[in-house]
Design a protein around this motif. Structure first.
Motif: not given
Length: 305
Positions: A7-8, A57-64
């Motif tokens: 999820e990005c 990333q500069s902002s935001g969330e990565v979910r693995l």
């Protein structure tokens, strides 16, 4: 959701003077082959580098695999295989010796992983042939072999089909399908050409100028690019009955305004017109409709003429 691999959420990557990624939201589920499409410079590789941990990333969330903190992402990336920037192989070593070098470097304890990886990408018969003597298709498959040595759950491939001849493309498609269907790998594969991905991908995302402008399934793509005869008649219901009874046509839609879409007899519109006219159905307009893949992509990025 345990079936969500990636999820990005609102991923942005800012460089001085340019925004390479602009609030990108993307989701990939277990079992997907996700075709990631965009022009050169659209942001594909930047996002793949963020996902794989090569840049932040500069902002935001990565979910693995459901995790998003630093420790969970590190664990998740151990379950990934990536070709984001072409791997460096030793030109004078064989396929097996090159992979042995990386097996030791990465600490894989099972030496059998080399043979298994080469078998999956159909490179078991290269013997003593040096990497420098490999064809482009063989070199591309070597990259995949390296990416899957650890038997990953999630595989990322950046532009792997570029430059391949038609035979190489077909072979690569078969390998992608096999990794997905036989070995259960979820795959994210990028390209700048939609037609390259059409025969393998199950879901798609189109990125343009750093923004994810459209996500869709293979079924939606097929429906949106489906060719048909669009016919305006005096009585659509009666026309449908005539086509069923005289030509055996069953694939059609009745639209408002006494119009039909007929998905058969695309190459014989004159016969359709003749049968309708012969049965006192007046045909006032008939035309072939349906997007090409090129026009579909251009429409998605707002560049249709």
């Amino acid at each position: 959701m345990k079936d969500m691999i990636l999820e990005c959420k609102s991923i942005t990557k800012q460089y001085p003077g340019t925004k390479a990624l602009d609030t990108v939201n993307m989701s990939i589920r277990r079992g997907d082959i996700y075709g990631f499409i965009g022009e050169n410079g659209a942001g594909k590789t930047t996002l793949l580098r963020v996902i794989s941990g090569l840049i932040t990333q500069s902002s935001g969330e990565v979910r693995l695999f459901g995790g998003s903190d630093e420790r969970e992402l590190a664990q998740g990336r151990k379950r990934m295989g990536c070709i984001v920037e072409g791997p460096a192989f030793f030109p004078n070593l064989t396929a097996r010796d090159n992979l042995e070098y990386y097996r030791i470097q990465r600490g894989f304890p099972d030496a059998d992983c080399i043979g298994k990886a080469l078998d999956k990408v159909r490179l078991t018969d290269t013997g003593k042939k040096k990497y420098s003597q490999f064809s482009l298709g063989m070199k591309q498959r070597m990259g995949v072999a390296l990416a899957i040595m650890g038997n990953p759950d999630f595989l990322i491939l950046d532009e792997p089909i570029n430059g391949l001849d038609p035979t190489g493309i077909v072979e690569f498609r078969d390998i992608i399908r096999s990794l997905n269907e036989e070995y259960g790998m979820t795959i994210l594969i990028s390209s700048h050409i939609l037609s390259e991905l059409e025969q393998v991908a199950k879901r798609y995302g189109i990125i343009h100028k750093g923004r994810l402008v459209k996500e869709f399934t293979g079924e939606q793509l097929e429906e949106d690019t489906r060719r048909c005869l669009q016919i305006k008649v005096s009585d659509a219901a009666m026309a449908a009955t005539v086509l069923e009874q005289t030509l055996g046509i069953s694939k059609y839609e009745i639209l408002p305004g006494n119009e039909l879409r007929v998905y058969e007899y695309l190459d014989n519109a004159s016969e359709v017109t003749f049968r309708l006219s012969s049965n006192q159905i007046r045909v006032t307009a008939i035309s072939e409709m349906g997007n090409t893949l090129e026009s579909y992509f251009l429409a998605a990025i707002g560049q249709n003429k």
